[in-house]
Design a protein around this motif. Structure first.
Motif, PDB file in Angstrom:
ATOM      1  N   SER A 156     -13.590  26.711   8.713  1.00 51.22           N
ATOM      2  CA  SER A 156     -13.654  25.660   9.667  1.00 51.22           C
ATOM      3  C   SER A 156     -15.247  25.060   9.571  1.00 51.22           C
ATOM      4  N   HIS A 161     -16.194  21.184  11.323  1.00 51.58           N
ATOM      5  CA  HIS A 161     -15.782  21.362  12.843  1.00 51.58           C
ATOM      6  C   HIS A 161     -16.612  20.369  13.750  1.00 51.58           C
ATOM      7  N   ARG A 166     -12.355  14.118  13.350  1.00 51.73           N
ATOM      8  CA  ARG A 166     -11.343  15.326  13.054  1.00 51.73           C
ATOM      9  C   ARG A 166     -11.361  16.199  14.477  1.00 51.73           C
ATOM     10  N   SER A 170      -7.984  16.795  16.451  1.00 49.65           N
ATOM     11  CA  SER A 170      -7.337  17.983  16.743  1.00 49.65           C
ATOM     12  C   SER A 170      -7.223  18.550  18.136  1.00 49.65           C
ATOM     13  N   ALA A 200      -4.944  20.529   9.520  1.00 52.52           N
ATOM     14  CA  ALA A 200      -6.118  21.207   9.184  1.00 52.52           C
ATOM     15  C   ALA A 200      -6.293  21.777   7.923  1.00 52.52           C
ATOM     16  N   THR A 203      -7.447  18.785   5.737  1.00 50.44           N
ATOM     17  CA  THR A 203      -8.748  18.566   5.815  1.00 50.44           C
ATOM     18  C   THR A 203      -9.387  19.467   4.955  1.00 50.44           C
TER      19      THR A 203
END
Length: 220
Positions: A156, A161, A166, A170, A200, A203
Motif C-alpha cells: 500500500s 495510499h 484513490r 477506497s 485495490a 491499483t
C-alpha cells in the motif's frame, strides 16, 4: 535491554524501514552494516532477519547478504488472493458479530470529511480489515493474516495510499461494506469487499508493475 528485547527492537526498526520503503524492494543489506547503523549486536540482528525472512520480506543469501524481496505481479496476486479468501469468508460467516457501535465509528472515519487525512485513514483501513478477520476467532488464521499484514502495508505504501483520488474511492468502497454490515447483509458486505479488493489489486498492479512504483492518477 538484552536477548529477546534487542531482537525485537532490531526487528521493529528494520520492519518499519522495509514497509515504509526506506529499504526498497531489491535493496541489499548486511548484518555488519546494520550493526553499525542500529548500534545493535549481530546476534539480535540475525534473529530479526530470520523473522523477516519468515514473513517473506527479506531473503537471506549466504555469503552474499540480505536482499529485500521484490514486489512482483505474482506477489501482488498472492496477497490479494489470500485477502479475498480470508476476508470474504469472515464476512459471510461472522460479519454479524461485528459491533454496531464500532461499525458506526468506522463509518464516520471513512466519511468524506476525512478523505485527505491519508495516514489516519490508512491506519484505520488496516485496522478495519484486521478486525474483520479477527471475527473468525481462528487463532492460526489470525496469526497468519497478521504476519502477512506487513506485506499489505508495504504494498500500500508503494502503490500510493496518499493518492487523493484513490483514497476517496477506497473510502466509498469501505462505506458500502460497512453499510451492508450494519444492515446485517453479510453477503452484500462480502460482495462489496470483493469489489474493493479487486480495485485495490488493480491499483497495485498499475502502480508497482506498469508504472515502476510511480504514482498514477486514478483514471489513468
Amino acid at each position: 535491554m538484552a536477548g529477546k528485547g534487542l531482537s525485537q527492537s532490531a526487528y521493529d526498526i528494520i520492519l518499519d524501514r522495509i514497509v515504509t520503503n526506506k529499504y526498497p524492494p531489491g535493496s541489499m543489506l548486511n548484518e555488519i552494516g546494520l550493526q553499525q547503523e542500529l548500534n545493535i549486536s549481530r546476534t539480535p540482528i540475525h534473529a530479526a532477519m530470520l523473522l523477516l525472512q519468515k514473513e517473506h520480506l527479506v531473503e537471506i543469501r549466504p555469503k552474499k547478504g540480505i536482499r529485500v524481496t521484490d514486489i512482483t505481479a505474482q506477489l501482488i496476486g498472492d496477497i490479494y488472493n489470500i485477502r479475498e479468501l480470508f476476508e470474504l469468508d469472515a464476512l459471510r460467516r461472522y460479519g454479524g458479530n461485528f459491533s454496531k457501535e464500532k461499525l458506526l465509528n468506522y463509518h464516520s472515519i471513512f466519511s468524506a470529511q476525512y478523505a485527505r487525512e491519508f495516514d489516519h485513514i490508512f491506519e484505520k483501513d488496516v485496522q478495519f480489515h484486521m478486525e474483520i478477520v479477527t471475527l473468525s476467532g481462528n487463532a492460526l488464521l489470525i496469526e497468519y493474516y497478521s504476519m502477512l499484514r506487513h506485506q499489505f502495508v508495504r504494498l500500500s505504501n508503494i502503490s500510493g495510499h496518499n493518492n487523493a483520488a484513490r483514497v476517496e474511492s477506497s473510502n466509498k468502497e469501505h462505506l458500502k461494506v460497512i453499510e451492508c454490515m450494519i444492515q446485517d447483509d453479510e453477503e452484500g458486505a462480502a460482495q462489496a469487499m470483493a469489489a474493493h479488493l479487486q480495485k485495490a489489486r488493480e491499483t497495485a498492479y498499475r502502480v508497482v508493475i506498469l508504472h515502476n512504483g510511480q504514482p498514477v492518477d486514478e483514471d489513468s
